[in-house]
Design an enzyme around this catalytic site. Structure first.
Site, PDB file in Angstrom:
ATOM      1  N   LYS A  84       0.861  -1.193   0.000  1.00 24.28           N
ATOM      2  CA  LYS A  84       0.000   0.000   0.000  1.00 24.28           C
ATOM      3  C   LYS A  84       0.892   1.237   0.000  1.00 24.28           C
ATOM      4  CE  LYS A  84      -4.520   0.738   2.085  1.00 24.28           C
ATOM      5  NZ  LYS A  84      -5.259   0.740   3.342  1.00 24.28           N
TER       6      LYS A  84
HETATM    7  O1  G3P Z   1      -9.370   1.598   4.082  1.00 26.73           O
HETATM    8  C1  G3P Z   1      -9.295   2.928   4.484  1.00 26.73           C
HETATM    9  C2  G3P Z   1      -9.682   3.077   5.891  1.00 26.73           C
HETATM   10  O2  G3P Z   1      -8.869   2.329   6.735  1.00 26.73           O
HETATM   11  C3  G3P Z   1      -9.803   4.475   6.347  1.00 26.73           C
HETATM   12  O3  G3P Z   1     -10.977   4.507   7.024  1.00 26.73           O
HETATM   13  O4  G3P Z   1     -12.615   5.300   8.610  1.00 26.73           O
HETATM   14  O5  G3P Z   1     -10.191   5.910   8.905  1.00 26.73           O
HETATM   15  O6  G3P Z   1     -11.535   6.923   7.072  1.00 26.73           O
HETATM   16  P1  G3P Z   1     -11.352   5.745   7.953  1.00 26.73           P
END
Ligand code: G3P
Length: 213
Positions: A84
């Protein structure tokens, strides 16, 4: 649309692995930092033993040269590991170099169609628009995802789009409707997706009726 789980929590991954619906895992440094116990490498290898599919592990370097070095190292941990990479100029360079070496990449932190277009050109295996965080800015995350899907379809890019930063069940349905290849979903939302109060009420009624027989 394939369903991935977005977590580094081994208990959550083990639990969903039994359902037969989750075909990959995405992690990031924030998710990784929440877990105590095993180190990064052991955690990724354990995840790979639970789910037989792509497992994204993120680099923490910010310069292309170091990203590539780190990506090459992490890619040797397991054949299913996907590197990633943050979507920046250095990230593009790293994605391009890793793609030349046949190392799978997932371009992360995508917030616009142009970013998705560029990482696809650079050879990213996956690209992850962050739907929930776009919504958080008062913009329409699903509209950005729809634009990305149109561009990918019109030009036939092989990059697979992962709808990420999913916050609720409607995000999953809408991602499928606009044709996302994959949605990566938190454990809590995956559990919510299978629950319905009418299913629970229906089971209760069946059991009550059966008991009267
Ligand atoms: O896959 C992306 C994710 O981990 C981010 O999620 O909820 O931190 O915006 P969030």
């Amino acid at each position: 649309m394939q369903l991935f789980i977005d977590t580094a929590n081994l208990d959550e991954i083990k639990a969903v692995s039994k359902w037969g619906v989750v075909s990959g895992v995405t992690t990031n440094p924030s998710l990784m930092a929440k877990e105590t116990g095993a180190d990064f490498k052991t955690t990724i290898q354990t995840i790979c033993s639970y789910i037989d599919g792509p497992v994204s592990a993120e680099v923490i370097s910010l310069k292309a040269k170091e990203m590539v070095k780190e990506g090459e190292k992490i890619s040797k941990w397991h054949e299913n590991v996907v590197i990633k990479i943050p979507t920046t100029e250095d990230g593009l360079e790293a994605i391009y170099q890793l793609s030349q070496k046949d190392i799978a990449t997932n371009a992360t932190l995508i917030f616009s169609a142009n970013q998705a277009l560029m990482v696809a050109q650079a050879g990213a295996t996956y690209a992850s628009p962050f739907i929930g965080r776009i919504d958080d800015m008062g913009q329409d995350g699903m509209a950005v995802l729809a634009e990305i899907m149109d561009i990918m379809d019109v030009y036939g890019f092989e990059t697979q789009i992962i709808s990420a930063s999913i916050r609720h069940t409607r995000h999953v349905t809408d991602s499928a409707l606009v044709g996302a290849d994959i949605a990566t979903i938190p454990y809590k939302v995956l559990k919510q997706m299978i629950r319905h109060p009418l299913t629970d009420a229906g089971i209760e009624k069946f059991m009550q009726d059966w008991a009267k027989k």
